[in-house]
Scaffold this motif. Structure first.
Motif, PDB file in Angstrom:
ATOM      1  N   VAL A 242       1.156  -1.337  -0.129  1.00  0.00           N
ATOM      2  CA  VAL A 242       0.156  -0.139   0.209  1.00  0.00           C
ATOM      3  C   VAL A 242       1.144   1.038   0.001  1.00  0.00           C
ATOM      4  O   VAL A 242       1.710   1.490   1.275  1.00  0.00           O
ATOM      5  CB  VAL A 242      -0.762  -0.031   1.482  1.00  0.00           C
ATOM      6  N   GLU A 243       0.594   2.184  -1.129  1.00  0.00           N
ATOM      7  CA  GLU A 243       1.746   3.403  -1.010  1.00  0.00           C
ATOM      8  C   GLU A 243       0.945   4.322  -0.794  1.00  0.00           C
ATOM      9  O   GLU A 243       1.952   4.905   0.165  1.00  0.00           O
ATOM     10  CB  GLU A 243       1.783   3.275  -2.553  1.00  0.00           C
ATOM     11  N   GLU A 244       0.157   4.301  -0.261  1.00  0.00           N
ATOM     12  CA  GLU A 244      -0.554   5.654  -0.369  1.00  0.00           C
ATOM     13  C   GLU A 244      -2.345   5.290   0.511  1.00  0.00           C
ATOM     14  O   GLU A 244      -3.135   4.802   0.167  1.00  0.00           O
ATOM     15  CB  GLU A 244      -0.649   6.684  -1.106  1.00  0.00           C
ATOM     16  N   MET A 245      -2.257   6.007   2.111  1.00  0.00           N
ATOM     17  CA  MET A 245      -3.861   5.741   2.251  1.00  0.00           C
ATOM     18  C   MET A 245      -4.299   7.644   2.789  1.00  0.00           C
ATOM     19  O   MET A 245      -3.624   7.808   3.593  1.00  0.00           O
ATOM     20  CB  MET A 245      -4.092   5.142   3.293  1.00  0.00           C
ATOM     21  N   LEU A 246      -5.115   8.359   1.965  1.00  0.00           N
ATOM     22  CA  LEU A 246      -4.865   9.149   2.804  1.00  0.00           C
ATOM     23  C   LEU A 246      -6.697   9.761   1.766  1.00  0.00           C
ATOM     24  O   LEU A 246      -7.211   9.277   1.448  1.00  0.00           O
ATOM     25  CB  LEU A 246      -4.749  10.619   1.731  1.00  0.00           C
ATOM     26  N   PRO A 247      -7.541  10.429   3.648  1.00  0.00           N
ATOM     27  CA  PRO A 247      -8.601  11.344   3.199  1.00  0.00           C
ATOM     28  C   PRO A 247      -8.709  11.840   1.505  1.00  0.00           C
ATOM     29  O   PRO A 247      -8.008  12.814   1.270  1.00  0.00           O
ATOM     30  CB  PRO A 247      -9.097  11.942   4.466  1.00  0.00           C
ATOM     31  N   ARG A 248      -9.997  11.732   1.333  1.00  0.00           N
ATOM     32  CA  ARG A 248     -10.138  12.240   0.473  1.00  0.00           C
ATOM     33  C   ARG A 248     -10.053  13.888   0.666  1.00  0.00           C
ATOM     34  O   ARG A 248     -11.045  14.319   1.725  1.00  0.00           O
ATOM     35  CB  ARG A 248     -11.483  11.864  -0.740  1.00  0.00           C
ATOM     36  N   GLU A 249      -9.331  14.497   0.016  1.00  0.00           N
ATOM     37  CA  GLU A 249      -9.456  16.159   0.557  1.00  0.00           C
ATOM     38  C   GLU A 249     -11.441  16.739   0.331  1.00  0.00           C
ATOM     39  O   GLU A 249     -11.551  16.363  -0.867  1.00  0.00           O
ATOM     40  CB  GLU A 249      -8.659  17.137  -0.010  1.00  0.00           C
ATOM     41  N   GLY A 250     -11.630  17.860   0.919  1.00  0.00           N
ATOM     42  CA  GLY A 250     -12.628  18.470   0.629  1.00  0.00           C
ATOM     43  C   GLY A 250     -14.382  17.827   0.589  1.00  0.00           C
ATOM     44  O   GLY A 250     -15.271  18.166   0.207  1.00  0.00           O
ATOM     45  N   ARG A 251     -14.146  16.403   1.108  1.00  0.00           N
ATOM     46  CA  ARG A 251     -14.897  15.642   1.490  1.00  0.00           C
ATOM     47  C   ARG A 251     -16.224  16.568   2.611  1.00  0.00           C
ATOM     48  O   ARG A 251     -15.698  16.395   4.078  1.00  0.00           O
ATOM     49  CB  ARG A 251     -15.010  14.578   1.287  1.00  0.00           C
ATOM     50  N   PRO A 252     -17.465  16.668   2.938  1.00  0.00           N
ATOM     51  CA  PRO A 252     -18.194  16.888   4.128  1.00  0.00           C
ATOM     52  C   PRO A 252     -17.562  16.024   4.998  1.00  0.00           C
ATOM     53  O   PRO A 252     -17.324  14.714   4.533  1.00  0.00           O
ATOM     54  CB  PRO A 252     -19.182  16.937   3.557  1.00  0.00           C
ATOM     55  N   ALA A 253     -18.229  16.456   6.473  1.00  0.00           N
ATOM     56  CA  ALA A 253     -17.852  14.733   7.185  1.00  0.00           C
ATOM     57  C   ALA A 253     -18.536  13.785   7.339  1.00  0.00           C
ATOM     58  O   ALA A 253     -17.835  13.172   7.903  1.00  0.00           O
ATOM     59  CB  ALA A 253     -17.591  16.017   8.748  1.00  0.00           C
ATOM     60  N   ASP A 254     -19.848  14.063   7.173  1.00  0.00           N
ATOM     61  CA  ASP A 254     -20.682  13.152   7.435  1.00  0.00           C
ATOM     62  C   ASP A 254     -20.902  12.075   5.719  1.00  0.00           C
ATOM     63  O   ASP A 254     -21.150  11.299   6.024  1.00  0.00           O
ATOM     64  CB  ASP A 254     -21.983  13.466   6.852  1.00  0.00           C
ATOM     65  N   ARG A 255     -19.637  12.122   4.820  1.00  0.00           N
ATOM     66  CA  ARG A 255     -19.560  11.903   3.260  1.00  0.00           C
ATOM     67  C   ARG A 255     -17.663  11.574   3.463  1.00  0.00           C
ATOM     68  O   ARG A 255     -17.376  12.161   2.366  1.00  0.00           O
ATOM     69  CB  ARG A 255     -20.189  12.199   2.779  1.00  0.00           C
ATOM     70  N   PRO A 256     -16.771  11.147   4.680  1.00  0.00           N
ATOM     71  CA  PRO A 256     -15.800  10.529   3.931  1.00  0.00           C
ATOM     72  C   PRO A 256     -15.178   9.400   2.896  1.00  0.00           C
ATOM     73  O   PRO A 256     -16.488   8.562   2.710  1.00  0.00           O
ATOM     74  CB  PRO A 256     -15.070  10.460   5.180  1.00  0.00           C
ATOM     75  N   LEU A 257     -14.714   9.996   1.700  1.00  0.00           N
ATOM     76  CA  LEU A 257     -13.697   8.800   1.521  1.00  0.00           C
ATOM     77  C   LEU A 257     -12.248   8.826   1.864  1.00  0.00           C
ATOM     78  O   LEU A 257     -11.483   9.663   1.865  1.00  0.00           O
ATOM     79  CB  LEU A 257     -14.019   9.892   0.008  1.00  0.00           C
ATOM     80  N   LEU A 258     -12.016   7.718   1.967  1.00  0.00           N
ATOM     81  CA  LEU A 258     -10.510   6.930   2.085  1.00  0.00           C
ATOM     82  C   LEU A 258      -9.615   6.945   0.473  1.00  0.00           C
ATOM     83  O   LEU A 258     -10.273   5.711   0.184  1.00  0.00           O
ATOM     84  CB  LEU A 258     -10.127   5.654   3.016  1.00  0.00           C
ATOM     85  N   ASP A 259      -9.170   7.127   0.165  1.00  0.00           N
ATOM     86  CA  ASP A 259      -8.555   6.717  -1.171  1.00  0.00           C
ATOM     87  C   ASP A 259      -6.537   5.991  -0.707  1.00  0.00           C
ATOM     88  O   ASP A 259      -6.485   6.064  -0.023  1.00  0.00           O
ATOM     89  CB  ASP A 259      -7.690   7.754  -1.984  1.00  0.00           C
ATOM     90  N   ILE A 260      -7.255   5.038  -1.281  1.00  0.00           N
ATOM     91  CA  ILE A 260      -5.955   3.827  -1.144  1.00  0.00           C
ATOM     92  C   ILE A 260      -5.279   3.812  -2.178  1.00  0.00           C
ATOM     93  O   ILE A 260      -6.102   2.755  -3.635  1.00  0.00           O
ATOM     94  CB  ILE A 260      -6.716   2.774  -0.208  1.00  0.00           C
ATOM     95  N   HIS A 261      -4.184   3.825  -2.502  1.00  0.00           N
ATOM     96  CA  HIS A 261      -3.191   3.372  -3.720  1.00  0.00           C
ATOM     97  C   HIS A 261      -2.429   2.407  -3.692  1.00  0.00           C
ATOM     98  O   HIS A 261      -1.685   2.611  -2.250  1.00  0.00           O
ATOM     99  CB  HIS A 261      -2.192   4.926  -4.679  1.00  0.00           C
ATOM    100  N   ALA A 262      -2.967   1.427  -4.275  1.00  0.00           N
ATOM    101  CA  ALA A 262      -1.704   0.037  -3.487  1.00  0.00           C
ATOM    102  C   ALA A 262      -1.453  -0.680  -5.100  1.00  0.00           C
ATOM    103  O   ALA A 262      -2.013  -0.565  -6.250  1.00  0.00           O
ATOM    104  CB  ALA A 262      -2.541  -1.096  -3.362  1.00  0.00           C
ATOM    105  N   ASN A 263      -0.149  -1.037  -4.942  1.00  0.00           N
ATOM    106  CA  ASN A 263       0.797  -2.240  -6.446  1.00  0.00           C
ATOM    107  C   ASN A 263       0.432  -3.304  -5.779  1.00  0.00           C
ATOM    108  O   ASN A 263       1.284  -3.476  -4.837  1.00  0.00           O
ATOM    109  CB  ASN A 263       1.751  -1.673  -6.403  1.00  0.00           C
TER     110      ASN A 263
END
Length: 326
Positions: A242-263
């Motif tokens: 897993v290269e990166e795990m970051l919360p998606r910027e600009g998402r409202p607090a009640d609709r979070p999204l986690l971006d995961i980039h993996a090889n």
């Protein structure tokens, strides 16, 4: 994190055994959630995963090790070293032996190794009992007891168990203390392992189920999904970072999204097509399956971005092994 009472017990138990003996399935059943990946392919566990079982009277920390095997690569040698180091540091050793397979050279090799660890209690856990009838199970229990006699030690317990569906069978009739079909087998394993732990305070906060870093857990879930239904030669060649795990910027607090980039790494170009599938269909299925498990683990919606890369003969290359976390 103080002990609830003076008789509170806490400590570490590890499951050992040949590859594919049911160690990871049992770990997950005891913890009550997926903390170790399972597969019908041997040698899928690559890390010692700690699953934490919380009880009113005890905290049992389970260390799930890779299966001890005859190594053919540098990776195999490192996995075996990991197993032996773990054995030397735990309070109880649980030796998993499948009920549906006769005791073989691999089992005898492991039994001989753990016989040398004199002071640590050893429990024989007869797994996959749902696959055999009572006659075959009885034969296996007797053979396991005899194995201890031959190597000069006595099992603290011999416990038949099916982690699938948690069917109740109870203890080996050859053991002191009787049996009984009332309690579920998995609960019985927890009871008997707990009794062998030293008295002590909680080791982890209430509610923690593992101390494995989230990124490692996510990588393992992706690797489990990628191992489903592939050819025999692929599991040992497959690694996930897993290269990166970051919360998606600009998402409202009640609709979070986690971006995961993996090889997903494989060893040969020819294996790439197996992982990706026709028009990317297999990789898409891997992503969908893994994402569901990751969202359940982390409790948040996930966007999973997967890429397949070739790391030529990485199992034999010390530099690449380090890069991939081994």
């Amino acid at each position: 994190m103080n002990a609830p009472s003076s008789s509170y017990r806490s400590g570490f138990a590890c499951f050992v055994g040949r590859p594919n003996a049911g160690k990871s399935t049992l770990t997950n059943a005891l913890v009550g959630t997926k903390v170790a990946i399972t597969s019908d392919r041997p040698q899928t566990t690559r890390h010692t995963v700690r699953g934490i079982v919380h009880r009113p009277d005890a905290q049992l920390v389970l260390v799930d090790t890779p299966g001890l095997h005859k190594p053919r690569t540098l990776l195999g040698e490192r996995l075996n070293d990991l197993v032996r180091t773990t054995w030397a540091e735990v309070d109880v050793i649980g030796f998993c032996l499948p009920a549906d397979q006769k005791i073989g050279p691999g089992d005898k090799f492991i039994a001989k190794e753990i016989a040398g660890i004199k002071k640590t209690p050893k429990v024989a856990i007869v797994t996959k009992t749902d696959l055999v009838d009572s006659k075959r199970l009885a034969e296996q229990l007797i053979a396991i007891q005899q194995l201890g006699v031959e190597l000069g030690f006595e099992w603290a317990e011999i416990i038949p168990v099916s982690a699938v569906g948690d069917q109740a069978v109870g203890r080996s009739p050859s053991n002191k203390g009787g049996g009984g079909r009332g309690a579920g087998q998995v609960e019985l394993v927890a009871d008997l392992l707990t009794k062998l732990l030293p008295e002590g305070d909680q080791l982890y906060p209430e509610g923690d189920l593992t101390d494995e870093p989230e990124q490692i857990m996510v990588a393992e879930l992706i690797r489990e999904a990628a191992l489903e239904g592939v050819r025999d030669e692929l599991p040992h060649s497959l690694a996930v970072v897993v290269e990166e795990m970051l919360p998606r910027e600009g998402r409202p607090a009640d609709r979070p999204l986690l971006d995961i980039h993996a090889n997903v790494y494989i060893e040969r170009q020819s294996q790439k097509a197996i992982v990706i599938g026709a028009k990317g269909s297999r990789l898409k299925h891997v992503g969908t399956t893994a994402r569901k498990h990751i969202e359940a683990l982390l409790g948040t919606p996930v966007y999973l971005d997967l890429h397949v890369k070739v790391a030529k003969d990485w199992q034999r290359d010390p530099k690449q092994l380090r890069k991939l976390g081994f």
